[in-house]
Design a protein around this motif. Structure first.
Motif: not given
Length: 239
Positions: A78-92, A124-130, A166-168
Motif C-alpha cells: 500500500f505504501l509503495a503504491f501511494i508513495d510520493g503522490a498527492e492524495l485526494i481524500i474526502h474528509n481527509a 475544497m467543497a466547503r470553500k467553493r459551496y459555503p 474532484y475532476l469536475a
C-alpha cells in the motif's frame, strides 16, 4: 509528472481512538489528471467486531472478512503504491487518522503525511459551496456525477466516484492546458512568425452557427463546474 491517488477507506466504526480498524482500502491513480487504470484495492481482516451501524453502511462483517489479510500484510504494498503522490481524500482527517493508527501499530513506518501531500475535497467543497451540503452524494448531485451504483459504501467505488467529483470541481482551465506543467516549455519551444500584410488579403474565418452554439455551451459548462470561466469574464469586461 503530476501523480495523484484518489483514496478512500472503510472502517469498523467512526473513531480510531476507540480501537476501530480499517477494513477496506480503495485507491485510483491519476497521471496529469487522467486515470491510468491502476488501482489498489484490498479488504482487510480487522480482528474485531464492527460497531453498530457500520455493517449496514458497508455491507461487510467480521465473518465476511475473517480470511482476508491483516493490514500488516499489505502495508508495504500500500505504501509503495501511494508513495510520493498527492492524495485526494474526502474528509481527509478521518481516513488519515485511521491509516496512521494502523501504521503506528506496526512501528517505524511513519505517517502518511510524511510520504504524500494531501488534498481534502471536503475542505475544497466547503470553500467553493459555503453553507451547502458537501457530502460525496451531495457533490455528485450538484456536479452531475453518476453515483447510481453507490447502494453501499465501498472504498474502491467511492474512490472512483470521488475521482469524478474532484475532476469536475477542478475542471475548466486545467482541461485546456493551463494546468499542464509542460505548457511553459512547449510555449518556449514554439516560434511564431507574424507577417503583417494588406488587410484585404488576409483570410477570414467564418464560424458556422452550430459551432458557435457548441462553443457557447462549452464555456457555460466550464463556468458551471469551476465557478468562473476566463473567456466569459473577458467578454463581460469588454462589453
Amino acid at each position: 509528472m503530476n501523480r495523484q491517488i484518489v483514496l478512500d477507506t472503510e472502517t469498523t466504526g467512526l473513531e480510531w481512538q476507540k480501537g476501530n480498524r480499517v477494513v477496506e482500502i480503495g485507491c485510483v491513480e491519476l497521471i496529469e489528471r487522467r486515470p491510468t487504470g491502476r488501482t489498489f484495492h484490498r479488504y482487510l481482516n480487522p480482528e474485531r467486531e464492527f460497531e453498530q451501524g457500520a455493517e449496514e453502511v458497508t455491507g461487510l462483517s467480521l465473518a465476511r472478512l475473517i480470511n482476508e489479510p491483516r493490514f500488516a500484510e499489505v502495508a508495504e504494498e500500500f505504501l509503495a503504491f501511494i508513495d510520493g503522490a498527492e492524495l485526494i481524500i474526502h474528509n481527509a482527517a478521518f481516513d488519515l487518522g485511521f491509516l496512521n493508527f494502523e501504521l503506528e501499530q506496526l512501528g517505524g513506518l511513519g505517517r502518511i503525511e510524511d510520504r504524500c501531500t494531501i488534498e481534502d475535497t471536503l475542505a475544497m467543497a466547503r470553500k467553493r459551496y459555503p453553507g451547502q451540503r458537501n457530502s460525496l452524494d451531495a457533490l455528485c448531485k450538484r456536479l452531475d456525477v453518476d453515483n447510481s451504483q453507490r447502494q453501499l459504501h465501498g472504498a474502491l467505488l467511492d474512490a472512483q466516484i470521488l475521482m469524478d467529483v474532484y475532476l469536475a470541481m477542478t475542471s475548466g482551465q486545467h482541461e485546456i492546458g493551463f494546468g499542464n506543467v509542460d505548457a511553459p516549455q512547449a510555449a518556449d519551444a514554439a516560434v511564431l512568425e507574424v507577417v503583417v500584410g494588406d488587410a484585404a488579403s488576409r483570410p477570414r474565418v467564418r464560424v458556422a452557427t452550430d459551432e458557435a452554439e457548441a462553443h457557447a455551451a462549452r464555456l457555460a459548462g466550464l463556468e458551471k463546474k469551476s465557478g468562473r470561466c476566463l473567456w466569459l469574464a473577458l467578454e463581460a469586461d469588454a462589453a
